[in-house]
Write an enzyme that holds these catalytic residues in place. Structure first.
Site, PDB file in Angstrom:
ATOM      1  N   SER A  46      26.722  28.433  52.524  1.00  0.00           N
ATOM      2  CA  SER A  46      27.361  27.137  52.240  1.00  0.00           C
ATOM      3  C   SER A  46      28.442  26.806  53.280  1.00  0.00           C
ATOM      4  CB  SER A  46      27.959  27.111  50.829  1.00  0.00           C
ATOM      5  OG  SER A  46      29.077  27.971  50.732  1.00  0.00           O
ATOM      6  N   HIS A  47      28.854  27.788  54.084  1.00  0.00           N
ATOM      7  CA  HIS A  47      29.833  27.512  55.138  1.00  0.00           C
ATOM      8  C   HIS A  47      29.387  28.093  56.473  1.00  0.00           C
ATOM      9  CE1 HIS A  47      31.928  26.229  51.592  1.00  0.00           C
ATOM     10  NE2 HIS A  47      32.699  25.507  52.384  1.00  0.00           N
ATOM     11  N   PHE A 120      36.980  22.532  56.821  1.00  0.00           N
ATOM     12  CA  PHE A 120      35.606  22.631  56.321  1.00  0.00           C
ATOM     13  C   PHE A 120      35.199  24.063  56.034  1.00  0.00           C
ATOM     14  CE2 PHE A 120      35.314  23.702  60.719  1.00  0.00           C
ATOM     15  CZ  PHE A 120      34.353  24.699  60.741  1.00  0.00           C
ATOM     16  N   GLU A 187      27.299  24.412  48.121  1.00  0.00           N
ATOM     17  CA  GLU A 187      26.193  25.009  47.350  1.00  0.00           C
ATOM     18  C   GLU A 187      25.324  23.915  46.742  1.00  0.00           C
ATOM     19  OE1 GLU A 187      24.685  27.812  46.694  1.00  0.00           O
ATOM     20  OE2 GLU A 187      26.090  28.910  47.945  1.00  0.00           O
TER      21      GLU A 187
HETATM   22  P1  NDP Z   1      31.024  32.429  45.315  1.00  0.00           P
HETATM   23  O1  NDP Z   1      30.991  32.082  43.870  1.00  0.00           O
HETATM   24  O2  NDP Z   1      29.754  32.580  46.026  1.00  0.00           O
HETATM   25  O3  NDP Z   1      31.853  33.776  45.538  1.00  0.00           O
HETATM   26  C1  NDP Z   1      33.175  33.862  45.135  1.00  0.00           C
HETATM   27  C2  NDP Z   1      33.750  35.242  45.348  1.00  0.00           C
HETATM   28  O4  NDP Z   1      33.314  36.083  44.286  1.00  0.00           O
HETATM   29  C3  NDP Z   1      33.333  35.946  46.642  1.00  0.00           C
HETATM   30  O5  NDP Z   1      34.430  36.681  47.108  1.00  0.00           O
HETATM   31  C4  NDP Z   1      32.191  36.852  46.174  1.00  0.00           C
HETATM   32  O6  NDP Z   1      31.996  38.005  46.986  1.00  0.00           O
HETATM   33  C5  NDP Z   1      32.655  37.241  44.800  1.00  0.00           C
HETATM   34  N1  NDP Z   1      31.558  37.592  43.898  1.00  0.00           N
HETATM   35  C6  NDP Z   1      30.418  36.902  43.679  1.00  0.00           C
HETATM   36  N2  NDP Z   1      29.667  37.537  42.750  1.00  0.00           N
HETATM   37  C7  NDP Z   1      30.358  38.657  42.393  1.00  0.00           C
HETATM   38  C8  NDP Z   1      30.112  39.727  41.479  1.00  0.00           C
HETATM   39  N3  NDP Z   1      29.008  39.771  40.751  1.00  0.00           N
HETATM   40  N4  NDP Z   1      31.047  40.698  41.368  1.00  0.00           N
HETATM   41  C9  NDP Z   1      32.176  40.660  42.103  1.00  0.00           C
HETATM   42  N5  NDP Z   1      32.455  39.684  42.978  1.00  0.00           N
HETATM   43  C10 NDP Z   1      31.569  38.686  43.119  1.00  0.00           C
HETATM   44  O7  NDP Z   1      31.959  31.378  46.090  1.00  0.00           O
HETATM   45  P2  NDP Z   1      32.084  29.810  45.961  1.00  0.00           P
HETATM   46  O8  NDP Z   1      30.735  29.162  45.962  1.00  0.00           O
HETATM   47  O9  NDP Z   1      33.008  29.450  44.883  1.00  0.00           O
HETATM   48  O10 NDP Z   1      32.794  29.496  47.375  1.00  0.00           O
HETATM   49  C11 NDP Z   1      32.098  29.760  48.586  1.00  0.00           C
HETATM   50  C12 NDP Z   1      32.984  29.485  49.767  1.00  0.00           C
HETATM   51  O11 NDP Z   1      33.264  28.109  49.857  1.00  0.00           O
HETATM   52  C13 NDP Z   1      34.339  30.195  49.783  1.00  0.00           C
HETATM   53  O12 NDP Z   1      34.369  30.999  50.953  1.00  0.00           O
HETATM   54  C14 NDP Z   1      35.361  29.063  49.867  1.00  0.00           C
HETATM   55  O13 NDP Z   1      36.480  29.335  50.692  1.00  0.00           O
HETATM   56  C15 NDP Z   1      34.535  27.955  50.448  1.00  0.00           C
HETATM   57  N6  NDP Z   1      35.081  26.642  50.091  1.00  0.00           N
HETATM   58  C16 NDP Z   1      35.805  25.963  51.025  1.00  0.00           C
HETATM   59  C17 NDP Z   1      36.349  24.739  50.706  1.00  0.00           C
HETATM   60  C18 NDP Z   1      37.202  23.999  51.668  1.00  0.00           C
HETATM   61  O14 NDP Z   1      37.732  22.966  51.313  1.00  0.00           O
HETATM   62  N7  NDP Z   1      37.395  24.446  52.872  1.00  0.00           N
HETATM   63  C19 NDP Z   1      36.136  24.125  49.387  1.00  0.00           C
HETATM   64  C20 NDP Z   1      35.398  24.958  48.484  1.00  0.00           C
HETATM   65  C21 NDP Z   1      34.872  26.161  48.841  1.00  0.00           C
HETATM   66  P3  NDP Z   1      30.673  38.085  47.961  1.00  0.00           P
HETATM   67  O15 NDP Z   1      30.930  37.069  49.031  1.00  0.00           O
HETATM   68  O16 NDP Z   1      30.649  39.487  48.446  1.00  0.00           O
HETATM   69  O17 NDP Z   1      29.480  37.735  47.100  1.00  0.00           O
HETATM   70  O1  PYC Z   2      31.953  23.356  49.811  1.00  0.00           O
HETATM   71  O2  PYC Z   2      33.270  22.296  48.408  1.00  0.00           O
HETATM   72  C1  PYC Z   2      32.942  22.635  49.549  1.00  0.00           C
HETATM   73  C2  PYC Z   2      33.780  22.181  50.687  1.00  0.00           C
HETATM   74  C3  PYC Z   2      34.617  21.106  50.727  1.00  0.00           C
HETATM   75  C4  PYC Z   2      35.162  21.091  51.986  1.00  0.00           C
HETATM   76  C5  PYC Z   2      34.657  22.139  52.684  1.00  0.00           C
HETATM   77  N1  PYC Z   2      33.821  22.810  51.863  1.00  0.00           N
END
Ligand code: NDP
Ligand code: PYC
Length: 340
Positions: A46-47, A120, A187
């Site tokens: 997703s990133h 992002f 996602e």
């Molecule tokens: P996920 O739900 O995929 O993962 C969240 C965290 O939980 C990760 O550290 C992951 O580790 C861990 N995890 C997942 N499953 C398990 C498990 N079963 N047991 C233990 N730990 C677990 O992340 P999101 O979809 O919520 O977010 C993805 C990315 O999007 C993030 O890196 C976030 O920074 C980015 N993002 C950026 C934004 C922005 O504005 N710049 C906005 C929103 C999100 P692992 O990776 O090892 O699976």
């Molecule tokens: O995946 O929600 C997201 C996001 C917003 C800005 C960058 N990533």
């Protein structure tokens, strides 16, 4: 479908070339390419390279400054600032991170405020830069209004990521990094692109009705993780990393951008802690005590966050990064076509 495997260095070169061609300075292009390739390398699709098009759309719309030179503003206190001057956040973070680490070691705690950046990326590359320096760290930022507050029906909060890291001497750090929505918007985009429905409970449509259709979700709103708890944490991020640092909140970021098709412009807050300084000589080495906790978690058969990511990283280092034919064709097309 045929696949192509590239080394991390080869993918970095391609992505950097794409951004140089799009008009980014070398400083901006290298910093952006590094976080995108890190995402692909660590299995965080997703990133990863999927973000290239969003970045190029944002550039073409004139909403990010490709040649911005970030500027450090350090008055010697525990709060350092980096003015991104409208550029991407990774170059701004890279400029401020060494000063943040030095200040946290000296004072025990220090914070870095990044203002006026297009954001992002995932936050874990930043957290790992600080855990590599032996510090615990937190990072957070708003995004743009795409998430309904718990009990509400329409987009107001952002997907507001929150990340934490703890250094583990001799091993991979403990790091978690997640959107405070039930899933990142990226996602949902990936579900739309691959034609897959969303799991139940992720989103509502523009009338506030539950939906599993990714397109309806993108036009409506995602939901916070953990109901009222995620909603409150997301609100805290709006306050600390928006209002408090004099930068845009998620509703303001969407209003100023005019579209969630582009990447948002706002600020970020990163806080670093020296565990030794906080322990203050009290009984028990904080790092050894942390290890006991991690071992007890793993001892129950639970996995630590980021373990999957670190395993993907080791595999990519040994075997390269595998892209499908569509991803490879997209990269080649971006590299070959004039920007615009
Ligand atoms: P996920 O739900 O995929 O993962 C969240 C965290 O939980 C990760 O550290 C992951 O580790 C861990 N995890 C997942 N499953 C398990 C498990 N079963 N047991 C233990 N730990 C677990 O992340 P999101 O979809 O919520 O977010 C993805 C990315 O999007 C993030 O890196 C976030 O920074 C980015 N993002 C950026 C934004 C922005 O504005 N710049 C906005 C929103 C999100 P692992 O990776 O090892 O699976
Ligand atoms: O995946 O929600 C997201 C996001 C917003 C800005 C960058 N990533």
């Amino acid at each position: 479908m045929s696949e192509t495997t590239l080394s991390i260095a080869a993918l970095t070169q391609i992505v950097t070339e794409i951004f140089l061609k799009a008009g980014l300075s070398t400083q901006q292009a290298e910093a952006v390419a590094a976080v995108i390739v890190a995402g692909e390398r660590d299995g965080c699709k997703s990133h990863g390279i999927y973000r290239i098009d969003g970045n190029l759309r944002t550039l073409a719309a004139g909403k990010v400054q490709p040649q911005a030179v970030p500027e450090l503003r350090d008055d010697g206190t525990g709060v350092i600032r980096v003015a991104a001057h409208g550029g991407f956040s990774p170059a701004a973070f890279a400029l401020g991170a060494p000063v943040l680490a030095e200040r946290a070691k000296k004072l025990g705690i220090a914070a870095m405020v990044i203002n006026d950046c297009t954001h992002f990326s995932a936050l874990w590359p930043e957290i790992e830069a600080l855990t590599d320096a032996g510090l615990a760290a937190m990072a957070m930022c708003p995004s743009y209004a795409t998430v309904a507050p718990s009990g509400g029906i329409s987009a107001l909060l952002g997907t507001n990521p929150f990340a934490f890291g703890w250094p583990r001497p001799g091993g991979d750090p403990y790091v978690f990094d997640f959107a405070t929505s039930i899933a990142a918007r990226g996602e949902v985009e990936l579900h739309r692109i691959s034609g897959k429905p969303l799991p139940e409970g992720w989103a509502v449509d523009h009338e506030g009705n539950p939906t599993t259709d990714p397109t309806a979700a993108l036009q409506g709103a995602l939901l916070p993780f953990g109901g009222h708890k995620g909603s409150a944490i997301s609100t805290m991020i709006e306050l600390l990393a928006g209002v408090m640092i004099g930068d845009l909140t998620s509703p303001e970021a969407l209003a100023s951008l005019g579209s969630a098709e582009l990447l948002p412009h706002h600020g970020e807050l990163v806080i670093a802690f020296s565990p030794e300084r906080f322990a203050g000589g009290r009984a028990g080495d904080p790092f050894a005590r942390a290890e006991a906790l991690f071992e007890a978690i793993a001892g129950q058969g639970a996995r630590l966050p980021s373990q999957r990511r670190f395993a993907a990283r080791r595999k990519a280092a040994a075997e390269g990064i595998t892209l499908d034919a569509e991803e490879m064709a997209g990269l080649e097309a971006r590299r070959a076509q004039p920007f615009g």
